[in-house]
Write a protein that holds these residues in place. Structure first.
Motif, PDB file in Angstrom:
ATOM      1  N   LEU A   7     -70.556  87.589 -54.596  1.00  0.00           N
ATOM      2  CA  LEU A   7     -71.930  86.669 -55.031  1.00  0.00           C
ATOM      3  C   LEU A   7     -71.597  85.640 -55.812  1.00  0.00           C
ATOM      4  CD1 LEU A   7     -74.406  89.713 -55.288  1.00  0.00           C
ATOM      5  CD2 LEU A   7     -74.246  87.880 -53.473  1.00  0.00           C
ATOM      6  N   GLU A   8     -70.440  86.045 -56.705  1.00  0.00           N
ATOM      7  CA  GLU A   8     -69.950  84.813 -57.820  1.00  0.00           C
ATOM      8  C   GLU A   8     -69.554  83.848 -57.100  1.00  0.00           C
ATOM      9  OE1 GLU A   8     -70.702  83.475 -61.391  1.00  0.00           O
ATOM     10  OE2 GLU A   8     -71.261  85.538 -61.147  1.00  0.00           O
ATOM     11  N   SER A   9     -68.432  84.117 -56.256  1.00  0.00           N
ATOM     12  CA  SER A   9     -67.799  82.956 -55.570  1.00  0.00           C
ATOM     13  C   SER A   9     -68.885  82.031 -54.703  1.00  0.00           C
ATOM     14  CB  SER A   9     -66.664  83.403 -54.851  1.00  0.00           C
ATOM     15  OG  SER A   9     -67.177  84.204 -53.707  1.00  0.00           O
ATOM     16  N   GLY A  13     -73.980  84.858 -58.215  1.00  0.00           N
ATOM     17  CA  GLY A  13     -73.819  86.035 -59.147  1.00  0.00           C
ATOM     18  C   GLY A  13     -75.100  86.332 -59.972  1.00  0.00           C
ATOM     19  N   GLU A  14     -75.778  85.203 -60.602  1.00  0.00           N
ATOM     20  CA  GLU A  14     -76.774  85.161 -61.285  1.00  0.00           C
ATOM     21  C   GLU A  14     -77.843  85.846 -60.478  1.00  0.00           C
ATOM     22  OE1 GLU A  14     -79.662  81.396 -61.137  1.00  0.00           O
ATOM     23  OE2 GLU A  14     -77.537  80.637 -61.567  1.00  0.00           O
ATOM     24  N   THR A  15     -78.118  86.149 -59.234  1.00  0.00           N
ATOM     25  CA  THR A  15     -79.205  86.682 -58.573  1.00  0.00           C
ATOM     26  C   THR A  15     -79.204  88.330 -58.743  1.00  0.00           C
ATOM     27  OG1 THR A  15     -78.141  87.075 -56.606  1.00  0.00           O
ATOM     28  CG2 THR A  15     -79.048  85.005 -56.750  1.00  0.00           C
ATOM     29  N   ILE A  16     -78.289  88.753 -59.180  1.00  0.00           N
ATOM     30  CA  ILE A  16     -78.189  90.226 -59.430  1.00  0.00           C
ATOM     31  C   ILE A  16     -78.437  90.653 -60.958  1.00  0.00           C
ATOM     32  CG2 ILE A  16     -77.247  90.971 -57.124  1.00  0.00           C
ATOM     33  CD1 ILE A  16     -74.675  91.153 -58.863  1.00  0.00           C
ATOM     34  N   VAL A  17     -78.569  89.432 -61.867  1.00  0.00           N
ATOM     35  CA  VAL A  17     -78.536  89.582 -63.291  1.00  0.00           C
ATOM     36  C   VAL A  17     -80.113  89.612 -63.712  1.00  0.00           C
ATOM     37  CG1 VAL A  17     -78.066  88.549 -65.583  1.00  0.00           C
ATOM     38  CG2 VAL A  17     -76.420  88.398 -63.534  1.00  0.00           C
ATOM     39  N   ARG A  18     -80.535  90.727 -64.836  1.00  0.00           N
ATOM     40  CA  ARG A  18     -81.706  90.736 -65.191  1.00  0.00           C
ATOM     41  C   ARG A  18     -82.186  89.519 -66.030  1.00  0.00           C
ATOM     42  NH1 ARG A  18     -84.136  95.578 -69.311  1.00  0.00           N
ATOM     43  NH2 ARG A  18     -86.105  94.691 -69.290  1.00  0.00           N
ATOM     44  N   GLY A  19     -83.499  89.120 -65.574  1.00  0.00           N
ATOM     45  CA  GLY A  19     -84.097  87.931 -66.111  1.00  0.00           C
ATOM     46  C   GLY A  19     -83.641  86.638 -65.815  1.00  0.00           C
TER      47      GLY A  19
END
Length: 194
Positions: A7-9, A13-19
Motif C-alpha cells: 500500500l505504501e508503494s 499507506g495512509e489509508t489504513i492509518v487512524r485519522g
C-alpha cells in the motif's frame, strides 16, 4: 506487513492509518487492493466494510493474537538453536534468519550482535580458545562472522605470525603448519557440512 509495504508503494499507506486525510479515490483504490488479495471467506465476512482503515483494524483484532502463539515458539527455537543440529552452515544460517525474523515481527529486537553472540555461545566445548579468538577478532556483523572471507584469512595469517614469533627456534617447523580453522572447518570437525 507485506500489505502495508505494498500500500505504501502505491501511495496508499495512509489509508489504513487512524485519522488519515486520504481522499475517497485513495480509499477506494486501497479497498480494491485489499479485497483482491484477501481470502474469499473474509471478503464475504467484511463485505459491508467500506473504509480500508476500519477493515485493517478488524483484521488486526482478529489476527494480532497470532503473535502470542508465534513469540513463545520463536523464543524456544532461539533458545534451542545449535549449529551441530544442522547439516550445513547454510541451513543453520537460514534457520537463524527465520527465527530472528519471527522474533522481530513480534517486537523482539534481535541485532547482529545478538546473532553473533548466539553463534559464539554454541561453539563446541573443545573450541573455547577458538571462540575467544573469534570474539577478539571483532566482527562487525553476523554476516562477517558466518561467511568465511578475506578478513578471516588475514586473521589466520596474523595468528600464525604471532605463534611463530612466540615459538622457540627449534619449534619453528611446527609453527609453519599451525593454522586457525575457519568457522566452516570447525563445523566440518563436528560433522557439519558447509
Amino acid at each position: 506487513m507485506d500489505v502495508e509495504m505494498h500500500l505504501e508503494s502505491m501511495d496508499l499507506g495512509e489509508t489504513i492509518v487512524r485519522g488519515n486525510n486520504a481522499t475517497n479515490q485513495s480509499r477506494a483504490k486501497a479497498m480494491i487492493f485489499l479485497r483482491h488479495h484477501i481470502n474469499e471467506g473474509l471478503k464475504m465476512e467484511y463485505l459491508t466494510v467500506k473504509n480500508p482503515h476500519d477493515w485493517w483494524n478488524k483484521l488486526k483484532e482478529r489476527y494480532d493474537h497470532l503473535k502470542l502463539i508465534v513469540l513463545p515458539k520463536a523464543r524456544s527455537n532461539w533458545h534451542n538453536l545449535r549449529l551441530q543440529d544442522f547439516k550445513s552452515v547454510t541451513k543453520y544460517n537460514s534457520a537463524m534468519f527465520m527465527i530472528t525474523s519471527q522474533l522481530n515481527l513480534c517486537g523482539e529486537n534481535i541485532t547482529d550482535g545478538d546473532m553473533m553472540e548466539k553463534t559464539f555461545s554454541i561453539f563446541h566445548a573443545s573450541n573455547v580458545i577458538l571462540q575467544q579468538q573469534y570474539r577478539e577478532r571483532g566482527f562487525g556483523t553476523y554476516s562477517d562472522l558466518i561467511v568465511p572471507a578475506h578478513p578471516l584469512k588475514r586473521m589466520r595469517y596474523n595468528l600464525l605470525i604471532q605463534a611463530a614469533e612466540t615459538t622457540k627456534a627449534g619449534e619453528m617447523a611446527e609453527a609453519k603448519d599451525m593454522t586457525v580453522p575457519s568457522l566452516v572447518e570447525i563445523m566440518a570437525k563436528d560433522h557439519i557440512s558447509p
